[in-house]
Design an enzyme around this catalytic site. Structure first.
Site, PDB file in Angstrom:
ATOM      1  CG  ASP A 247     -57.531  26.524  60.507  1.00 19.95           C
ATOM      2  OD1 ASP A 247     -58.108  27.216  59.650  1.00 19.95           O
ATOM      3  OD2 ASP A 247     -56.381  26.080  60.368  1.00 19.95           O
TER       4      ASP A 247
ATOM      5  CG  HIS B  86     -54.544  28.670  59.370  1.00 22.61           C
ATOM      6  ND1 HIS B  86     -54.429  27.341  59.053  1.00 22.61           N
ATOM      7  CD2 HIS B  86     -53.650  29.326  58.589  1.00 22.61           C
ATOM      8  CE1 HIS B  86     -53.508  27.197  58.108  1.00 22.61           C
ATOM      9  NE2 HIS B  86     -53.023  28.391  57.821  1.00 22.61           N
TER      10      HIS B  86
ATOM     11  CB  CYS C  76     -49.475  27.569  56.546  1.00 21.39           C
ATOM     12  SG  CYS C  76     -50.736  28.403  55.564  1.00 21.39           S
TER      13      CYS C  76
END
Length: 296
Positions: free
Chosen positions: A232, A264, A175
């Site tokens: 994502d 994601h 991330c």
């Protein structure tokens, strides 16, 4: 014990303007790591992976930074070493049980894995439940130059005090930590390999975060494995392909893998975003990539 930074990789290279700035007068807001999982997830999923410590040494450590002891987590195989180092860069939620478990998984694979709490000066992530607040009040207020210096300090400490081999240095992040991987790869000239899990390539620029990961794609030093989800909604595949193409045009080595159905956070086994097949395939690729490029 006082640990001095190793001079290798200390040049910011193409990352002009990344000044750590004055360290917080408050010092470290977090002096120890989160116990358990982040409070910023509404539900902990049943598929959480738990890796034991058999055959390894694992636990919280204090990494001597310029302004005091920085909390972190280290896992390393038992034995004399030295072992290849993997710097583990957290999501925005802190070094909680998921990140600690990743360190243990890496140690089981033969690595000295260290995850420093890079947001320890800016806020106490152990008490924070709101993602927007974490992002605005902690993440965006942490200078890129600060955490880059902290990763350098962590690498030097791992080699000096944690059985790590600085000649076999890698970095892996998830991330926001995936964004950090691109930037750190553009910073550290002696890095051997980098693995970015769904790190954003764009975003806002500021005085303390002056460049995006996409901005530095052509300036990376070590080969980089980019693992991204095709579903994502926050990171367009086109932005990742653009970064890969910019890097390759500059003669850099970027291997991009897109998992078409993955959202994601597909590696985060404690969240609903977890996708077992993509996570397992990405992990196997990551370990192979590290070894292929001298971190092993």
């Amino acid at each position: 014990m006082s640990i001095q930074n190793d001079s290798r990789g200390s040049n910011l290279g193409g990352l002009e303007g990344l000044d750590p700035g004055p360290l917080s007068r408050r010092g470290f807001v977090m002096t120890s790591l989160i116990t358990g999982l982040t409070l910023a997830t509404a539900k902990v999923e049943a598929q959480v992976i738990t890796t034991d410590a058999e055959g390894i040494e694992a636990g919280e450590v204090k990494i001597p930074a310029a302004d005091g002891p920085m909390p972190g987590y280290r896992a390393v195989p038992k034995g004399d070493g030295p072992f290849p180092i993997v710097l583990v860069v957290e999501e925005i939620f802190g070094v909680h049980d998921y990140i600690k478990d990743i360190c243990r998984r890496l140690a089981k694979a033969g690595y000295c894995a260290v995850a420093p709490e890079l947001y320890a000066r800016q806020g106490d992530l152990s008490t924070m439940t709101d993602v927007k607040t974490i992002f605005s009040e902690v993440v965006l207020k942490t200078p890129d130059g600060q955490w880059i210096a902290d990763l350098d300090t962590t690498a030097a400490w791992a080699a000096s005090a944690a059985k790590g081999d600085l000649d076999r240095l890698g970095v892996m992040g998830w991330c926001r930590g995936g964004r950090a991987v691109w930037l750190y790869d553009a910073h550290r000239t002696d890095l051997k390999a980098a693995v970015a899990w769904y790190g954003p390539l764009g975003g806002e620029r500021s005085a303390i975060q002056p460049k995006t990961a996409g901005d530095v794609a052509a300036e990376i030093h070590a080969p980089l494995l980019a693992l991204y989800g095709g579903a994502d909604t926050g990171i367009p595949v086109a932005s990742v392909e653009k970064a890969r193409d910019a890097a390759r045009a500059a003669g850099k080595n970027v291997e991009l893998v897109i998992y078409p159905e993955a959202p994601h956070g597909f590696h985060a086994d404690y969240r609903p975003s977890y996708r077992k097949d993509a996570a397992q395939d990405g992990w196997a690729r990551a370990l192979a990539f590290l070894k292929q490029h001298g971190v092993g």
